[in-house]
Design an enzyme around this catalytic site. Structure first.
Site, PDB file in Angstrom:
ATOM      1  N   HIS A 232       1.474   4.438  -2.889  1.00 12.31           N
ATOM      2  CA  HIS A 232       1.476   5.899  -2.771  1.00 12.31           C
ATOM      3  C   HIS A 232       2.638   6.510  -3.549  1.00 12.31           C
ATOM      4  O   HIS A 232       2.490   7.535  -4.225  1.00 12.31           O
ATOM      5  CB  HIS A 232       1.590   6.311  -1.300  1.00 12.31           C
ATOM      6  CG  HIS A 232       0.314   6.225  -0.525  1.00 12.31           C
ATOM      7  ND1 HIS A 232      -0.845   6.846  -0.923  1.00 12.31           N
ATOM      8  CD2 HIS A 232       0.030   5.611   0.661  1.00 12.31           C
ATOM      9  CE1 HIS A 232      -1.802   6.621  -0.031  1.00 12.31           C
ATOM     10  NE2 HIS A 232      -1.301   5.871   0.927  1.00 12.31           N
TER      11      HIS A 232
ATOM     12  N   HIS B 223       0.834  -1.207   0.000  1.00 14.57           N
ATOM     13  CA  HIS B 223       0.000   0.000   0.000  1.00 14.57           C
ATOM     14  C   HIS B 223       0.868   1.255   0.000  1.00 14.57           C
ATOM     15  O   HIS B 223       0.631   2.194  -0.776  1.00 14.57           O
ATOM     16  CB  HIS B 223      -0.920  -0.025   1.223  1.00 14.57           C
ATOM     17  CG  HIS B 223      -1.633   1.245   1.496  1.00 14.57           C
ATOM     18  ND1 HIS B 223      -2.911   1.503   1.065  1.00 14.57           N
ATOM     19  CD2 HIS B 223      -1.245   2.354   2.181  1.00 14.57           C
ATOM     20  CE1 HIS B 223      -3.281   2.713   1.449  1.00 14.57           C
ATOM     21  NE2 HIS B 223      -2.284   3.247   2.135  1.00 14.57           N
ATOM     22  N   GLU B 224       1.873   1.281   0.867  1.00 13.58           N
ATOM     23  CA  GLU B 224       2.732   2.465   0.952  1.00 13.58           C
ATOM     24  C   GLU B 224       3.529   2.663  -0.333  1.00 13.58           C
ATOM     25  O   GLU B 224       3.728   3.798  -0.784  1.00 13.58           O
ATOM     26  CB  GLU B 224       3.663   2.348   2.160  1.00 13.58           C
ATOM     27  CG  GLU B 224       2.939   2.302   3.499  1.00 13.58           C
ATOM     28  CD  GLU B 224       2.064   3.519   3.754  1.00 13.58           C
ATOM     29  OE1 GLU B 224       2.426   4.620   3.296  1.00 13.58           O
ATOM     30  OE2 GLU B 224       1.006   3.368   4.386  1.00 13.58           O
TER      31      GLU B 224
ATOM     32  N   GLU C   1      -5.832   6.877  -0.718  1.00 11.53           N
ATOM     33  CA  GLU C   1      -5.774   5.655   0.081  1.00 11.53           C
ATOM     34  C   GLU C   1      -6.382   4.484  -0.686  1.00 11.53           C
ATOM     35  O   GLU C   1      -5.842   3.372  -0.679  1.00 11.53           O
ATOM     36  CB  GLU C   1      -6.496   5.856   1.414  1.00 11.53           C
ATOM     37  CG  GLU C   1      -5.834   6.859   2.346  1.00 11.53           C
ATOM     38  CD  GLU C   1      -4.455   6.416   2.788  1.00 11.53           C
ATOM     39  OE1 GLU C   1      -4.231   5.190   2.915  1.00 11.53           O
ATOM     40  OE2 GLU C   1      -3.588   7.273   3.004  1.00 11.53           O
TER      41      GLU C   1
END
Length: 264
Positions: free
Chosen positions: A127, A123-124, A185
């Protein structure tokens, strides 16, 4: 002066990029500038003594991060990455432009399997690949420019526009910046789940991770409208619904030998 602000606003409208999901982004800040800021922030964190002295768990998180990084699109997978274990009790992780990843020790109490840790780190990384940090900075610059333009217009007309400026600021925050953050997100969730499946981590673990996160958070969440993160229940539901479509990617990765042996 008013003309200058309107010309600046017009210039901002032409500073566009495209996210990996196909969405158009406002992008004013350069990749090189973001990389410099990311590296500086990471160095500051390390200089404050926040790196954990735990070689075993550091190898564990590095194993997970390296497997995910290998599945990133170019040029991100080709750049050198630095991965660190942070002595922080909060269940969190981060990735920064410039090839930096930090995983908090507190995350390992909530993310109880390598697949769950991969869901957070993926997920990070999503980003970073989506350039969400640069987009957020660009949005804030645009919002601040609009407020400045309103101030000049009010002063020129002789009106007391303090209240209008306050309302404009609130509108920019609730109407633009926070919703975009929630969108970021969701995009990072989608990309991270793709990366973990391609790396040989079970994409079904992403939903389980957010169920764990919700149980760990208790009643501390702010109202959904003013939260920068999607509601955890809906988030877990979306991840669970997407997982079946990624199972062939996961199974193909495992068949090709991408089965990360990351163990504590």
């Amino acid at each position: 002066m008013r003309k200058t602000f309107f010309l600046t606003a017009a210039a901002l409208l032409t500073a566009c990029a495209t996210a990996p999901t196909g969405r158009t982004q406002l992008m004013i800040v350069s990749d090189a500038e973001m990389s410099r800021m990311g590296a500086a922030a990471f160095d500051q964190i390390k200089s404050e003594g926040k790196v954990a002295n735990d070689p075993g768990r550091e190898r564990y998180v590095r194993c997970i991060a390296d497997a995910l990084i290998a599945e990133l699109p170019a040029p991100w997978r080709d750049q050198p990455w630095e991965v660190a274990l942070m002595a922080d009790d909060s269940a969190n992780a981060f990735a920064l432009p410039g090839g930096k990843v930090g995983v908090n020790t507190g995350l390992l109490r909530v993310a109880t399997t390598p697949d769950q840790v991969a869901a957070v780190v993926g997920h990070e990384l999503g980003h970073v690949v989506s350039k969400h940090g640069a987009e957020r900075m660009s949005q804030q610059m645009a919002a601040q420019g609009a407020m400045a333009a309103a101030a000049v217009a009010g002063a020129a007309s002789g009106n007391d526009n303090a209240q209008a400026l306050a309302l404009l600021g609130i509108g920019a925050t609730v109407g633009v910046l926070l919703p975009y953050s929630r969108l970021h997100e969701s995009e990072a969730d989608e990309l991270g789940q793709r990366y973990m499946a391609a790396a040989g981590f079970d994409p079904r673990a992403a939903a389980t991770l957010w169920e764990n996160m919700q149980a760990n958070a208790g009643d501390s969440r702010p109202p959904a409208l003013l939260s920068t993160h999607p509601d955890p229940t809906r988030r877990a539901e979306r991840l669970a619904a997407r997982a079946p479509s990624l199972m062939p990617v996961y199974e193909e990765a495992r068949a090709a030998g991408r089965a990360p042996q990351c163990r504590l």
